[in-house]
Motif scaffolding. Structure first.
Motif, PDB file in Angstrom:
ATOM      1  N   GLU A  79      15.747  64.197  12.285  1.00  0.00           N
ATOM      2  CA  GLU A  79      15.361  64.875  11.060  1.00  0.00           C
ATOM      3  C   GLU A  79      16.437  65.869  10.662  1.00  0.00           C
ATOM      4  O   GLU A  79      16.772  66.779  11.432  1.00  0.00           O
ATOM      5  CB  GLU A  79      14.024  65.602  11.235  1.00  0.00           C
ATOM      6  N   LEU A  80      16.991  65.678   9.458  1.00  0.00           N
ATOM      7  CA  LEU A  80      17.984  66.604   8.916  1.00  0.00           C
ATOM      8  C   LEU A  80      17.282  67.573   7.977  1.00  0.00           C
ATOM      9  O   LEU A  80      16.414  67.183   7.193  1.00  0.00           O
ATOM     10  CB  LEU A  80      19.068  65.840   8.156  1.00  0.00           C
ATOM     11  N   VAL A  81      17.669  68.841   8.057  1.00  0.00           N
ATOM     12  CA  VAL A  81      17.037  69.894   7.264  1.00  0.00           C
ATOM     13  C   VAL A  81      18.046  70.458   6.263  1.00  0.00           C
ATOM     14  O   VAL A  81      19.152  70.866   6.647  1.00  0.00           O
ATOM     15  CB  VAL A  81      16.492  71.017   8.164  1.00  0.00           C
ATOM     16  N   PHE A  82      17.645  70.473   4.994  1.00  0.00           N
ATOM     17  CA  PHE A  82      18.493  70.972   3.911  1.00  0.00           C
ATOM     18  C   PHE A  82      17.821  72.237   3.375  1.00  0.00           C
ATOM     19  O   PHE A  82      16.777  72.159   2.702  1.00  0.00           O
ATOM     20  CB  PHE A  82      18.640  69.917   2.816  1.00  0.00           C
ATOM     21  N   ASP A  83      18.400  73.388   3.694  1.00  0.00           N
ATOM     22  CA  ASP A  83      17.772  74.675   3.364  1.00  0.00           C
ATOM     23  C   ASP A  83      18.346  75.218   2.060  1.00  0.00           C
ATOM     24  O   ASP A  83      19.385  75.889   2.045  1.00  0.00           O
ATOM     25  CB  ASP A  83      17.992  75.672   4.504  1.00  0.00           C
ATOM     26  N   PHE A  84      17.631  74.950   0.957  1.00  0.00           N
ATOM     27  CA  PHE A  84      18.090  75.415  -0.355  1.00  0.00           C
ATOM     28  C   PHE A  84      17.818  76.901  -0.552  1.00  0.00           C
ATOM     29  O   PHE A  84      18.264  77.492  -1.539  1.00  0.00           O
ATOM     30  CB  PHE A  84      17.429  74.585  -1.457  1.00  0.00           C
ATOM     31  N   LYS A 140      13.386  68.198   4.055  1.00  0.00           N
ATOM     32  CA  LYS A 140      13.620  67.564   5.351  1.00  0.00           C
ATOM     33  C   LYS A 140      13.635  66.051   5.172  1.00  0.00           C
ATOM     34  O   LYS A 140      12.799  65.495   4.453  1.00  0.00           O
ATOM     35  CB  LYS A 140      12.538  67.969   6.342  1.00  0.00           C
ATOM     36  N   VAL A 141      14.592  65.385   5.852  1.00  0.00           N
ATOM     37  CA  VAL A 141      14.770  63.949   5.701  1.00  0.00           C
ATOM     38  C   VAL A 141      14.967  63.331   7.083  1.00  0.00           C
ATOM     39  O   VAL A 141      15.832  63.778   7.843  1.00  0.00           O
ATOM     40  CB  VAL A 141      15.988  63.617   4.807  1.00  0.00           C
ATOM     41  N   MET A 142      14.185  62.299   7.390  1.00  0.00           N
ATOM     42  CA  MET A 142      14.445  61.528   8.605  1.00  0.00           C
ATOM     43  C   MET A 142      15.525  60.503   8.309  1.00  0.00           C
ATOM     44  O   MET A 142      15.458  59.784   7.304  1.00  0.00           O
ATOM     45  CB  MET A 142      13.173  60.835   9.083  1.00  0.00           C
ATOM     46  N   VAL A 143      16.522  60.426   9.207  1.00  0.00           N
ATOM     47  CA  VAL A 143      17.672  59.551   8.995  1.00  0.00           C
ATOM     48  C   VAL A 143      17.968  58.775  10.278  1.00  0.00           C
ATOM     49  O   VAL A 143      17.904  59.335  11.382  1.00  0.00           O
ATOM     50  CB  VAL A 143      18.920  60.357   8.578  1.00  0.00           C
ATOM     51  N   TYR A 144      18.305  57.494  10.103  1.00  0.00           N
ATOM     52  CA  TYR A 144      18.804  56.668  11.206  1.00  0.00           C
ATOM     53  C   TYR A 144      20.193  56.192  10.813  1.00  0.00           C
ATOM     54  O   TYR A 144      20.354  55.486   9.807  1.00  0.00           O
ATOM     55  CB  TYR A 144      17.892  55.467  11.456  1.00  0.00           C
ATOM     56  N   SER A 145      21.214  56.586  11.547  1.00  0.00           N
ATOM     57  CA  SER A 145      22.590  56.169  11.257  1.00  0.00           C
ATOM     58  C   SER A 145      23.235  55.654  12.529  1.00  0.00           C
ATOM     59  O   SER A 145      22.778  55.925  13.648  1.00  0.00           O
ATOM     60  CB  SER A 145      23.409  57.339  10.684  1.00  0.00           C
TER      61      SER A 145
END
Length: 370
Positions: free
Chosen positions: A327-332, A287-292
């Motif tokens: 928060e973006l979630v990357f489900d490996f 999980k990564v918090m991102v501001y774009s």
């Protein structure tokens, strides 16, 4: 001197042949007793490099030889003939050098000479630090140093300094020292060999092995470990947009300048000794918090250097909001990674479908969970 030698030669000849003594030449050798040495002096040539080397050159008129007692070390006198010298390495201190001078008649004169040896404080300390994980290998040089002491800074008020081995003019080396992660003051003291010393301190940060979670708040985490490729830039900065789900003090600024390659990105090594590999058993989701500032452009999270021959794994997730933290979630877990697999490197890319247009995003709180 020539007259005396001539007399000996002719007298010897006469004694052999039985001839009478010619006029002007006789057997009176009383002149030898008046050939006295005088005007005694000495030369102490003292080195200034803390070697303690002193060159002693006796000088005197009519001296046939000198016997030099050094006043330190061996007590046996050293014979020095006219034009010669002797030398000795003295520790710092006060000494008395005795020079007994002999003339050609065998008469002797003794003189004592005070000698003071004072070592100078070393200069130009240069300490080279090489870390492998939390283990420091230290070497140091210093002008006019006969030894170096190092205080590592993690032993408390009563820490016993470590002696760095080496010789005058050489590089001094200390045994490798392993720290607990933290912030310390390393103290290096150059020794003259006498009373004078010179001390230099170095603030050092001993980083913990890089691992998840990544918060950008720890003083003992090296967030610059790894690097970038393809023209992007990264830096730890104060959070420019605190609020919402992310009020933390510091974040990671990711810049993709105009013209940066589409495939550009960052890489972070997680292998020992500088990091702790990501173990998929600890959670399949990153999980990564991102501001774009834009919606729809994708952030890549890539796991590389998999164990047991597992190939690199790549997931891309698009931003869904602009100008706020999400928060973006990357489900490996969707990629069928075998249990027990570890990954030794983590990569970020942004909008890898096109070259850079000057995008700036902010990343924070990278975590692993189920």
């Amino acid at each position: 001197m020539k007259k005396i030698i001539l007399s000996f030669a002719i007298l010897s000849l006469l004694a052999t042949t039985g001839c009478s003594t010619p006029d002007g030449i006789d057997s009176d050798l009383s002149s030898l007793s008046s050939a006295n040495a005088s005007n005694f002096d000495k030369i102490f040539d003292v080195s200034t490099d803390n070697s303690g080397l002193v060159k002693i050159t006796p000088i005197g008129e009519g001296v046939s030889k000198s016997m030099v007692t050094l006043g330190q070390g061996s007590t046996d006198p050293i014979t020095v003939y006219p034009g010669g010298f002797t030398s000795h390495n003295y520790p710092e201190g006060n000494y008395t050098v005795t020079i007994v001078s002999y003339d050609i008649a065998g008469n002797q004169t003794s003189n004592d000479y005070p000698l003071q040896i004072v070592y100078v404080a070393p200069t130009n300390i240069n300490a080279t630090q090489n870390f492998a994980g939390t283990t420091l290998t230290l070497t140091a040089t210093a002008t006019n140093a006969n030894g170096i002491l190092v205080t590592w800074g993690d032993g408390g008020a009563n820490e016993t300094p470590t002696t760095m081995s080496g010789s005058l003019g050489e590089t001094f080396s200390a045994p490798a020292h392993t720290y607990a992660p933290g912030v310390y003051t390393l103290t290096v003291t150059a020794l003259s060999g006498g009373a004078a010393t010179t001390t230099t301190t170095y603030p050092i940060t001993v980083y913990a092995p890089f691992s998840l979670p990544i918060t950008y708040e720890s003083a003992i985490q090296n967030y610059s470990i790894g690097g970038t490729f393809g023209g992007v830039g990264v830096a730890k900065v104060a959070n420019p947009f605190p609020g919402g789900i992310n009020t933390s003090a510091n974040v990671w600024k990711y810049t993709k300048p105009t013209g940066a390659a589409s495939w550009s990105g960052t890489w972070t090594p997680l292998a020992s000794p500088n990091g702790t590999p990501i173990n998929i058993d600890n959670g399949s989701k990153i999980k990564v918090m991102v501001y774009s500032t834009e919606v729809g452009k994708m952030l890549n999270v890539e796991l590389e250097q998999g164990s047991n021959g597992v190939s690199n794994k790549i997931l891309k997730v698009a931003s869904t909001v602009a100008n706020q933290w999400e928060e973006l979630v990357f489900d490996f877990g969707t990629l069928g990674i075998p249990a027990g697999t570890t990954f030794g490197q983590q990569v970020f890319r942004y909008n890898d479908s096109s070259d850079g247009t000057g995008e700036v995003i902010y990343i924070d709180n990278v975590t692993q969970s189920n």
